[in-house]
Write a protein that holds these residues in place. Structure first.
Motif, PDB file in Angstrom:
ATOM      1  N   ALA A  45       1.619   4.252  -9.868  1.00 11.11           N
ATOM      2  CA  ALA A  45       0.577   3.321  -9.412  1.00 11.11           C
ATOM      3  C   ALA A  45       0.939   2.729  -8.049  1.00 11.11           C
ATOM      4  O   ALA A  45       0.082   2.628  -7.165  1.00 11.11           O
ATOM      5  N   ILE A  46       2.202   2.371  -7.875  1.00  9.86           N
ATOM      6  CA  ILE A  46       2.642   1.844  -6.581  1.00  9.86           C
ATOM      7  C   ILE A  46       2.525   2.937  -5.523  1.00  9.86           C
ATOM      8  O   ILE A  46       2.039   2.702  -4.413  1.00  9.86           O
ATOM      9  N   TRP A  47       2.956   4.151  -5.859  1.00  7.53           N
ATOM     10  CA  TRP A  47       2.895   5.282  -4.927  1.00  7.53           C
ATOM     11  C   TRP A  47       1.477   5.482  -4.396  1.00  7.53           C
ATOM     12  O   TRP A  47       1.263   5.725  -3.220  1.00  7.53           O
ATOM     13  N   GLU A  48       0.498   5.388  -5.272  1.00  5.62           N
ATOM     14  CA  GLU A  48      -0.896   5.563  -4.850  1.00  5.62           C
ATOM     15  C   GLU A  48      -1.338   4.473  -3.881  1.00  5.62           C
ATOM     16  O   GLU A  48      -2.205   4.703  -3.039  1.00  5.62           O
ATOM     17  N   LEU A  49      -0.739   3.291  -3.995  1.00  3.94           N
ATOM     18  CA  LEU A  49      -1.116   2.181  -3.123  1.00  3.94           C
ATOM     19  C   LEU A  49      -0.424   2.236  -1.761  1.00  3.94           C
ATOM     20  O   LEU A  49      -0.819   1.534  -0.837  1.00  3.94           O
ATOM     21  N   VAL A  50       0.596   3.052  -1.649  1.00  5.12           N
ATOM     22  CA  VAL A  50       1.275   3.235  -0.360  1.00  5.12           C
ATOM     23  C   VAL A  50       0.436   4.240   0.434  1.00  5.12           C
ATOM     24  O   VAL A  50       0.616   5.441   0.322  1.00  5.12           O
ATOM     25  N   ASP A  51      -0.493   3.702   1.203  1.00  2.12           N
ATOM     26  CA  ASP A  51      -1.485   4.556   1.854  1.00  2.12           C
ATOM     27  C   ASP A  51      -1.496   4.437   3.371  1.00  2.12           C
ATOM     28  O   ASP A  51      -2.388   4.958   4.033  1.00  2.12           O
ATOM     29  N   GLY A  52      -0.521   3.722   3.926  1.00  3.57           N
ATOM     30  CA  GLY A  52      -0.483   3.547   5.364  1.00  3.57           C
ATOM     31  C   GLY A  52      -1.394   2.443   5.870  1.00  3.57           C
ATOM     32  O   GLY A  52      -1.495   2.220   7.065  1.00  3.57           O
ATOM     33  N   ARG A  53      -2.051   1.735   4.944  1.00  2.00           N
ATOM     34  CA  ARG A  53      -2.935   0.628   5.326  1.00  2.00           C
ATOM     35  C   ARG A  53      -2.473  -0.701   4.731  1.00  2.00           C
ATOM     36  O   ARG A  53      -2.871  -1.752   5.196  1.00  2.00           O
ATOM     37  N   ARG A  54      -1.640  -0.638   3.691  1.00  2.00           N
ATOM     38  CA  ARG A  54      -1.226  -1.858   2.994  1.00  2.00           C
ATOM     39  C   ARG A  54       0.231  -2.180   3.284  1.00  2.00           C
ATOM     40  O   ARG A  54       1.068  -1.291   3.295  1.00  2.00           O
ATOM     41  N   ASP A  55       0.509  -3.491   3.409  1.00  5.45           N
ATOM     42  CA  ASP A  55       1.898  -3.921   3.478  1.00  5.45           C
ATOM     43  C   ASP A  55       2.359  -4.246   2.048  1.00  5.45           C
ATOM     44  O   ASP A  55       1.580  -4.138   1.090  1.00  5.45           O
ATOM     45  N   GLU A  56       3.601  -4.631   1.917  1.00  7.48           N
ATOM     46  CA  GLU A  56       4.167  -4.885   0.591  1.00  7.48           C
ATOM     47  C   GLU A  56       3.411  -5.988  -0.148  1.00  7.48           C
ATOM     48  O   GLU A  56       3.171  -5.890  -1.356  1.00  7.48           O
ATOM     49  N   ASN A  57       3.013  -7.036   0.562  1.00  8.95           N
ATOM     50  CA  ASN A  57       2.267  -8.126  -0.068  1.00  8.95           C
ATOM     51  C   ASN A  57       0.925  -7.656  -0.608  1.00  8.95           C
ATOM     52  O   ASN A  57       0.498  -8.074  -1.689  1.00  8.95           O
ATOM     53  N   GLU A  58       0.270  -6.797   0.127  1.00  9.03           N
ATOM     54  CA  GLU A  58      -1.026  -6.272  -0.317  1.00  9.03           C
ATOM     55  C   GLU A  58      -0.861  -5.323  -1.502  1.00  9.03           C
ATOM     56  O   GLU A  58      -1.715  -5.281  -2.392  1.00  9.03           O
ATOM     57  N   ILE A  59       0.227  -4.571  -1.516  1.00  7.08           N
ATOM     58  CA  ILE A  59       0.505  -3.697  -2.662  1.00  7.08           C
ATOM     59  C   ILE A  59       0.734  -4.545  -3.911  1.00  7.08           C
ATOM     60  O   ILE A  59       0.197  -4.252  -4.983  1.00  7.08           O
ATOM     61  N   VAL A  60       1.518  -5.612  -3.772  1.00  4.57           N
ATOM     62  CA  VAL A  60       1.764  -6.520  -4.902  1.00  4.57           C
ATOM     63  C   VAL A  60       0.444  -7.112  -5.392  1.00  4.57           C
ATOM     64  O   VAL A  60       0.168  -7.123  -6.595  1.00  4.57           O
ATOM     65  N   ALA A  61      -0.371  -7.601  -4.475  1.00  6.39           N
ATOM     66  CA  ALA A  61      -1.648  -8.217  -4.861  1.00  6.39           C
ATOM     67  C   ALA A  61      -2.545  -7.231  -5.603  1.00  6.39           C
ATOM     68  O   ALA A  61      -3.197  -7.589  -6.598  1.00  6.39           O
TER      69      ALA A  61
END
Length: 96
Positions: A45-61
């Motif tokens: 799920a985290i891997w899918e959110l690593v899309d080159g548009r989100r920072d760590e805070n946005e991934i957490v949110a």
């Protein structure tokens, strides 16, 4: 003032596939002759959110929103995930 938080992206040359709720990442050849990392459901799920548009805070949110979990529970998991995969050359930081 610019945001100092890096946006995470998958490194060039990283292959991956998903089977059900599990993802598999093939490490770049420069890191090792051949290795595959198996991600848990949370890791996938985290891997899918690593899309080159989100920072760590946005991934957490987004994890908090999607999984309906407390931020204090997921923040260390995301931080460890990013740190571990960045150290293997799988993730790379960029700036907005």
């Amino acid at each position: 003032m610019t945001d100092p938080t890096p946006v995470w992206r998958r490194a060039d040359g990283v292959g991956w596939t998903q089977e059900g709720s599990t993802a598999y990442i093939a490490l770049p050849a420069r890191t090792t002759p051949f290795a595959v990392i198996r991600l848990s459901e949370v890791g996938a799920a985290i891997w899918e959110l690593v899309d080159g548009r989100r920072d760590e805070n946005e991934i957490v949110a987004e994890m908090v929103r999607l999984w309906e979990i407390d931020e204090t529970d997921v923040r260390p998991t995301v931080a460890s995930f990013v740190e571990a995969l960045a150290s293997k050359g799988v993730l790379q930081p960029t700036r907005r």
